[in-house]
Design a protein around this motif. Sequence first.
Motif, PDB file in Angstrom:
ATOM      1  N   CYS A 155       0.831  -1.211   0.000  1.00 32.43           N
ATOM      2  CA  CYS A 155       0.000   0.000   0.000  1.00 32.43           C
ATOM      3  C   CYS A 155       0.868   1.266   0.000  1.00 32.43           C
ATOM      4  O   CYS A 155       1.782   1.407   0.818  1.00 32.43           O
ATOM      5  CB  CYS A 155      -0.895  -0.014   1.234  1.00 32.43           C
ATOM      6  SG  CYS A 155      -1.899   1.468   1.375  1.00 32.43           S
ATOM      7  N   CYS A 158      -0.256   3.431   3.641  1.00 37.81           N
ATOM      8  CA  CYS A 158       0.144   3.002   4.990  1.00 37.81           C
ATOM      9  C   CYS A 158       1.385   2.102   4.984  1.00 37.81           C
ATOM     10  O   CYS A 158       1.956   1.830   6.030  1.00 37.81           O
ATOM     11  CB  CYS A 158      -1.014   2.300   5.693  1.00 37.81           C
ATOM     12  SG  CYS A 158      -1.360   0.663   5.017  1.00 37.81           S
ATOM     13  N   CYS A 160       1.600  -1.102   4.255  1.00 35.33           N
ATOM     14  CA  CYS A 160       1.442  -2.536   4.524  1.00 35.33           C
ATOM     15  C   CYS A 160       1.741  -3.346   3.263  1.00 35.33           C
ATOM     16  O   CYS A 160       1.516  -2.871   2.145  1.00 35.33           O
ATOM     17  CB  CYS A 160       0.045  -2.837   5.065  1.00 35.33           C
ATOM     18  SG  CYS A 160      -1.250  -2.769   3.829  1.00 35.33           S
ATOM     19  N   CYS A 179      -4.412  -0.308   0.038  1.00 36.26           N
ATOM     20  CA  CYS A 179      -5.095  -1.416   0.698  1.00 36.26           C
ATOM     21  C   CYS A 179      -6.549  -1.014   0.967  1.00 36.26           C
ATOM     22  O   CYS A 179      -6.914   0.154   0.824  1.00 36.26           O
ATOM     23  CB  CYS A 179      -4.378  -1.796   1.989  1.00 36.26           C
ATOM     24  SG  CYS A 179      -4.570  -0.582   3.296  1.00 36.26           S
ATOM     25  N   CYS A 182      -7.088   1.916   3.513  1.00 33.99           N
ATOM     26  CA  CYS A 182      -6.740   3.257   3.027  1.00 33.99           C
ATOM     27  C   CYS A 182      -7.672   3.704   1.902  1.00 33.99           C
ATOM     28  O   CYS A 182      -7.897   4.883   1.717  1.00 33.99           O
ATOM     29  CB  CYS A 182      -5.296   3.289   2.545  1.00 33.99           C
ATOM     30  SG  CYS A 182      -4.150   3.014   3.890  1.00 33.99           S
TER      31      CYS A 182
HETATM   32 ZN   LIG Z   1      -3.003   1.099   3.332  1.00 33.66          ZN
END
Ligand SMILES: [Zn+2]
Length: 263
Positions: A155, A158, A160, A179, A182
């Motif tokens: 992502c 963020c 991840c 993701c 988000c």
């Molecule tokens: Zn994210």
Amino acid sequence: MTNRQSPAIVLQVTAHAEADKIVTLFCRDLGKITAIAKGAKRSKKRFVNKLEPFTSLVITCRPPKKGSLFFLNEAELVDAHLFLRSHYAGYVTAAFISELVRRFSGDQDGDPAVFTLLSWALEALEQPKNHAVIAVFFLLRLLDACGYQPQFSGCAACGCSIEQQPDFTLYPGNGTLLCLRCRQHSRGSSLHLTRQTLKFLSSGQQMQLSRLTSLHMSTNNAYQALRVLCSYSRHILQQDIHSWKSLEMIIRDPGRNNTIDWG
Ligand SMILES: [Zn+2]
């Protein structure tokens, strides 16, 4: 102007005047060019069966004194890719691939990487493999070659990784991945990509071209990837990709995967 010689692949052919053809070619050394083949519709020897879509040639041409229309002197046949003329799914995929090359390439902007990629795809379509998967990897690698490589590692908001979340979306605006968490905070159109599809795409970006056909991607995953990559491409090009509709119909309805009777 001296004559130029180059390996070339026919992208598009149109009739011109009574006896001529206008041919769009992607040449290894010259990039995308448009050339006039004088007398091609009548010629028994020089151009017969050579100026057909997807045909691989070695051409000799004369650059224009002004304007952009080359003069095609000769064409030597390397591979007619006859299989594509008798298999509908293969033909439609090749038409999709050649439209992408026409749209993404500027005139006379030589790029051996794009030529190699196009040659690879036409060869791969001659094998009884899943044509949708070849279309995915072709478009993915074309985006890389043109400097629009999307990022599939995780992502963009963020951070991840694709191991931490099962579902992502690619924003066509900038080719970044978000993701599900988000995505809720973002606006704009988006399309869904599962972790499994992202893994295929990520491998497809990294693997050697010659090994790509050994990746087994399901038709569902290929369709998901193509929808997202087409949407991203349309955003970059600010143009529609007309042949996508025909390819999409075949992917969704494999019963159309018939032999064509050209009469
Ligand atoms: Zn994210």
